[in-house]
Design an enzyme around this catalytic site. Structure first.
Site, PDB file in Angstrom:
ATOM      1  N   GLU A  12      69.977  68.345  18.494  1.00 34.23           N
ATOM      2  CA  GLU A  12      69.653  69.666  17.964  1.00 34.23           C
ATOM      3  C   GLU A  12      70.709  70.656  18.432  1.00 34.23           C
ATOM      4  O   GLU A  12      71.038  70.723  19.614  1.00 34.23           O
ATOM      5  CB  GLU A  12      68.268  70.100  18.430  1.00 34.23           C
ATOM      6  CG  GLU A  12      67.810  71.397  17.809  1.00 34.23           C
ATOM      7  CD  GLU A  12      66.378  71.748  18.132  1.00 34.23           C
ATOM      8  OE1 GLU A  12      66.156  72.882  18.587  1.00 34.23           O
ATOM      9  OE2 GLU A  12      65.493  70.894  17.925  1.00 34.23           O
ATOM     10  N   ASP A  41      59.425  69.163  23.487  1.00 33.59           N
ATOM     11  CA  ASP A  41      60.822  68.714  23.537  1.00 33.59           C
ATOM     12  C   ASP A  41      60.910  67.236  23.142  1.00 33.59           C
ATOM     13  O   ASP A  41      61.892  66.809  22.539  1.00 33.59           O
ATOM     14  CB  ASP A  41      61.395  68.898  24.947  1.00 33.59           C
ATOM     15  CG  ASP A  41      61.207  70.305  25.468  1.00 33.59           C
ATOM     16  OD1 ASP A  41      62.143  71.110  25.339  1.00 33.59           O
ATOM     17  OD2 ASP A  41      60.114  70.586  25.986  1.00 33.59           O
ATOM     18  N   ASP A  60      66.845  66.603  22.261  1.00 38.16           N
ATOM     19  CA  ASP A  60      66.578  68.035  22.237  1.00 38.16           C
ATOM     20  C   ASP A  60      67.062  68.548  23.581  1.00 38.16           C
ATOM     21  O   ASP A  60      66.391  68.365  24.606  1.00 38.16           O
ATOM     22  CB  ASP A  60      65.087  68.310  22.041  1.00 38.16           C
ATOM     23  CG  ASP A  60      64.785  69.801  22.007  1.00 38.16           C
ATOM     24  OD1 ASP A  60      65.638  70.578  21.536  1.00 38.16           O
ATOM     25  OD2 ASP A  60      63.695  70.187  22.472  1.00 38.16           O
TER      26      ASP A  60
END
Length: 185
Positions: A72, A145, A12
């Site tokens: 992501e 996260d 992330d």
């Protein structure tokens, strides 16, 4: 036919906090190796952060030897400067993984949420809660996260569950054609 294990690095991306996770997979089973974050809040500027991201990504690759990156994708936001910083961070991670000859896959936040919770509009907390239940995670993660990075890895696992060796299949007909030895007659 020997089944192949895969190790997925989930990321992330971020320039203050970057989440990462390692997920080991074999057929329809997966196991969490690590879920954590890299802190960059005290670094002096964006370029120092980008260098740190590159170095830490290389260290993760060296330590865990993943073969795939699931990252992501940046979402569309109103703050152009934030999007630029996030895109740079993502680019640095992707470059490090490509340099290590890893496969790279990018998933939208909506697709990741859909894969984990069944709802593309789920909150980060709902995603974290579902992952905690799925993998019996007992540690409390102060940063979402970390669980977002695991969600990216799990999303990739779900998308590619029926990948055996180098033959990728996209439907049951292809799977059956490529796996005759698995059919019980």
């Amino acid at each position: 036919m020997e089944e192949q294990k895969h190790r997925i690095l989930g990321i992330d991306p971020g320039t203050s906090v970057m989440g990462y996770a390692i997920l080991d997979t074999l057929l329809n089973k997966s196991e969490v190796v690590v879920v954590s974050v890299i802190q960059m809040k005290k670094l002096p500027d964006q370029y120092a952060k980008l260098r740190f991201i590159y170095e830490k990504t290389n260290a993760l690759i060296e330590q865990y030897q993943p073969d795939t990156l699931a990252i992501e994708a940046p979402f569309y936001g109103k703050n152009v400067q934030s999007m630029l910083k996030l895109g740079r961070a993502q680019g640095v991670v992707i470059a490090a993984c490509l340099h290590a000859d890893m496969e790279v896959y990018e998933y939208s936040p909506r697709k990741i949420k859909q894969a984990i919770t069944g709802n593309g509009n789920a909150s980060k907390e709902q995603v974290a809660d579902m992952l905690a239940r799925m993998y019996k995670l007992t540690d409390a993660y102060p940063y979402l996260d970390a669980t977002d990075s695991l969600a990216a890895a799990v999303c990739h696992f779900y998308q590619h569950k029926f990948t055996f060796g180098t033959t990728k299949v996209t439907d049951w007909k292809s799977f059956l054609a490529n796996n005759q030895d698995r059919i019980i007659k």
